[in-house]
Each structure stands twice: as C-alpha cells, then as structure tokens.
Design a protein around this motif. Structure first.
Motif, PDB file in Angstrom:
ATOM      1  N   UNK A   1       0.842  -1.199   0.000  1.00 43.82           N
ATOM      2  CA  UNK A   1       0.000   0.000   0.000  1.00 43.82           C
ATOM      3  C   UNK A   1       0.883   1.258   0.000  1.00 43.82           C
ATOM      4  N   UNK A   2       0.521   2.216  -0.841  1.00 39.32           N
ATOM      5  CA  UNK A   2       1.211   3.506  -0.871  1.00 39.32           C
ATOM      6  C   UNK A   2       0.176   4.574  -0.514  1.00 39.32           C
ATOM      7  N   UNK A   3       0.271   5.118   0.691  1.00 41.11           N
ATOM      8  CA  UNK A   3      -0.758   5.994   1.211  1.00 41.11           C
ATOM      9  C   UNK A   3      -0.816   7.351   0.538  1.00 41.11           C
ATOM     10  N   UNK A   4      -2.020   7.887   0.438  1.00 35.88           N
ATOM     11  CA  UNK A   4      -2.260   9.216  -0.116  1.00 35.88           C
ATOM     12  C   UNK A   4      -2.572  10.219   0.999  1.00 35.88           C
ATOM     13  N   UNK A   5      -3.322   9.781   2.007  1.00 35.87           N
ATOM     14  CA  UNK A   5      -3.716  10.667   3.105  1.00 35.87           C
ATOM     15  C   UNK A   5      -2.462  11.057   3.887  1.00 35.87           C
ATOM     16  N   UNK A   6      -2.268  12.331   4.109  1.00 36.91           N
ATOM     17  CA  UNK A   6      -1.019  12.807   4.703  1.00 36.91           C
ATOM     18  C   UNK A   6      -0.876  12.330   6.147  1.00 36.91           C
ATOM     19  N   UNK A   7       0.341  11.933   6.482  1.00 34.36           N
ATOM     20  CA  UNK A   7       0.643  11.414   7.819  1.00 34.36           C
ATOM     21  C   UNK A   7       1.916  12.047   8.347  1.00 34.36           C
ATOM     22  N   UNK A   8       2.072  12.119   9.666  1.00 31.35           N
ATOM     23  CA  UNK A   8       3.350  12.583  10.233  1.00 31.35           C
ATOM     24  C   UNK A   8       4.402  11.481  10.139  1.00 31.35           C
ATOM     25  N   UNK A   9       5.650  11.868  10.257  1.00 34.38           N
ATOM     26  CA  UNK A   9       6.730  10.887  10.285  1.00 34.38           C
ATOM     27  C   UNK A   9       6.731  10.170  11.628  1.00 34.38           C
ATOM     28  N   UNK A  10       6.809   8.852  11.595  1.00 39.58           N
ATOM     29  CA  UNK A  10       6.884   8.060  12.821  1.00 39.58           C
ATOM     30  C   UNK A  10       8.123   7.170  12.861  1.00 39.58           C
ATOM     31  N   UNK A  11       8.755   6.974  11.719  1.00 45.17           N
ATOM     32  CA  UNK A  11       9.953   6.143  11.638  1.00 45.17           C
ATOM     33  C   UNK A  11      11.155   7.018  11.302  1.00 45.17           C
ATOM     34  N   UNK A  12      12.330   6.689  11.835  1.00 45.17           N
ATOM     35  CA  UNK A  12      13.512   7.514  11.566  1.00 45.17           C
ATOM     36  C   UNK A  12      13.965   7.392  10.118  1.00 45.17           C
ATOM     37  N   UNK A  13      14.506   8.478   9.576  1.00 46.19           N
ATOM     38  CA  UNK A  13      15.098   8.419   8.242  1.00 46.19           C
ATOM     39  C   UNK A  13      16.224   7.395   8.241  1.00 46.19           C
ATOM     40  N   UNK A  14      16.338   6.673   7.132  1.00 48.51           N
ATOM     41  CA  UNK A  14      17.357   5.638   7.043  1.00 48.51           C
ATOM     42  C   UNK A  14      16.947   4.347   7.718  1.00 48.51           C
TER      43      UNK A  14
END
Length: 318
Positions: free
Chosen positions: A169-182
């Motif tokens: 799934x590739x989400x369209x509804x905007x979400x905050x970041x919850x996982x660290x970059x990298x």
C-alpha cells in the motif's frame, strides 16, 4: 505540495516519497520499470516518465492486462513496479495477481496507490478497504503497509532486493513521520515504537501515528500502552505479537481497512492458536458513506480518542 512544504506542515504524502525512491532505484538498477493503468498523475509517475520515458508502460484503463504485462516483463528479466489505485489493482485483477504473479513467483511490486478511504468523496467504488483481506489470502504474496515516507522508501528497497512478489500500500492521506530516516525494513519484522506493560496497540499505515497519539492519552490516565507498527502484515512478526499477548492484558489492532480478513484477523489467527488474549479489532465495518477522509475515519472510530477508549477498557479488564 513539495516535500519541503509537506515537512513544514508536519505531514507527508507517501506517494511523493514513493516517486522519489522509485527514480533512485531505477538509476541504480536498469531492470526497474513502471507499469500503470492510465494513472501517471495519480501514481506520481510524471517525473519518472520524464527521466525514463522508455521505462514506463501505460496500458490504459485495463488492470487485468496491466498485471499480465507486468508478469511478462518479470519473466523477461525486468522488475516491474505496478502502480494503480488500490481498489482497481486488487479488485479488477485479483485473478492475474494470483495466477500470473504469485503462483508464478515473479518478482513484481504491486503498488496499491491511495488505499483505504483516501479517495474520500468518490465513495465505495474508489475505497480500497478489502485489499488486505484479498491479498492476504493469496499464497506466496508478501503484504506490506508502510506507515510513513521513511518506511515507504525502506520497504521499496527491501522489495527490490527480495526478488519476491509483493503487494504494498502507498498511502495518499497525509501522515506525520513516525519512523527515523534511514530506517531498515524486513518483511516479517515489526517496530515497537513505544514500550508498555498494560495493553498493546498494533497498527499499520495511517493508523500508526494515531496509535501513538492514543498511547499518549492513555499515559495521562495511568495506562502504559505498547505501540507496535506491524507494517509487514504478511508475514507477521509472530515473536513480537506473541510477546505482546503474554506481557500485556490485551491487544487492540487498528487498520484503515475492513475488519474482516486484514491485520486484525491475522493477529487473531495467531494469538488464538498460540497464546489467547482479549482483543479489539478496529477498522471499517461497512461500505463508507460519502465524505472526506478525515470524516470517514472518524465515522468508523479510527481516531486516537476511540483507540484510547478501546485500549483502556482492555487494560481494565472490561
């Protein structure tokens, strides 16, 4: 909205991260092609097509043909990313997904764009709430639901390296970041984003940030909630989920999908046989009425407040 604008707003459209990562991967791997169903715009493939005009196959509004073409490309040594609105990729071409991709074991990444109720006012024909139930039932098909842009990128990299059939799934509804970059991704592994001893909230996709908000609300009530991002719906991270069943008083699952056959069903199938525990399964329970995405999520109780209420009742033995 640009990536910089989204960052300033604090929320992100995962399709943008998908488009950027797909181009990065294509620069590194000449096998990668995009196959779509007249969805260059909605799949955010415009920049990819401009950079790689010969590596986009647009079959038009013909989803069954789209998956069949992708299977042929995979059989010829390419690595297709098949991009289409999730209700049409799954609902219209499920036979081809099963027989041409999964049964044949071809390495293809089936990208369900704008899943759940992301299409809002377009109604039940465009909502993709059954896709997890359908794809979970197909053998030899990995099912992934990334929670944010960083995890979307990481899941794409894993899918390319895996050489397996994957539905993502590739989400369209905007979400905050919850996982660290990298962040690193591995199918069959989940991420415990918050420890807790009283109750466990297991969430995927757009619901992960809401689960974290719910845990903060529960903390104010003196309830210690564990939050697990189970982005790998199939295969599940059995060890993490069984530990939650043993160590907390109950499990609440939260998904932007029907309550039949998706994440909640997968967790229930596991714990009922290995370590029974009380559960609440939150998701969509009917065809959604007309309205924007936030309205629809609230209509079905997919809010931080309701997640907290359900988790609190389990924690208190209710």
């Amino acid at each position: 909205m640009s990536r910089e604008q989204a960052s300033a707003a604090g929320t992100f459209d995962c399709r943008q991260a998908f488009a950027e990562e797909l181009a990065t991967l294509a620069r590194q791997d000449a096998r990668i092609v995009a196959v779509c169903n007249d969805s260059v715009g909605s799949s955010n493939l415009g920049a990819f097509r401009k950079e790689f005009p010969s590596r986009v196959v647009n079959v038009g509004i013909a989803e069954q043909n789209m998956v069949g073409v992708a299977a042929g490309l995979a059989n010829g040594g390419y690595l297709p990313f098949v991009c289409a609105a999730s209700p049409f990729l799954t609902g219209r071409s499920l036979e081809q997904v099963k027989a041409d991709i999964a049964y044949s074991g071809f390495p293809a990444v089936l990208c369900g764009m704008s899943p759940g109720v992301a299409y809002g006012e377009l109604g039940p024909t465009h909502h993709s709430i059954e896709d997890l139930a359908w794809t979970r039932a197909i053998n030899n098909l990995t099912v992934l639901v990334p929670a944010d842009p960083a995890e979307t990128r990481a899941a794409m990299r894993w899918a390319v390296a895996s050489g397996q059939p994957v539905f993502m799934r590739i989400g369209r509804h905007k979400v905050p970041a919850v996982m660290p970059e990298g962040t690193r991704f591995e199918a069959g592994k989940s991420a415990t984003l918050r420890p807790g001893r009283d109750v466990t909230i297991v969430a995927i996709g757009t619901m992960v940030s809401r689960a974290l908000d719910a845990a903060r609300q529960l903390e104010a009530q003196g309830i210690d909630a564990r939050v697990v991002n189970a982005a790998s719906v199939k295969p599940l991270d059995e060890a993490t989920l069984l530990a939650a069943a043993r160590e907390t008083r109950g499990i609440v699952t939260v998904e932007e999908a029907t309550v039949q056959g998706g994440l909640g069903s997968a967790v229930a199938e596991l714990v009922s046989q290995r370590h029974p525990v009380r559960m609440r399964i939150l998701g969509l329970t009917d065809f959604a009425p007309t309205g924007n995405t936030d309205f629809l999520l609230e209509h079905f109780g997919l809010t931080a407040a309701n997640i907290a209420t359900q988790a609190a009742e389990l924690a208190r033995g209710q």
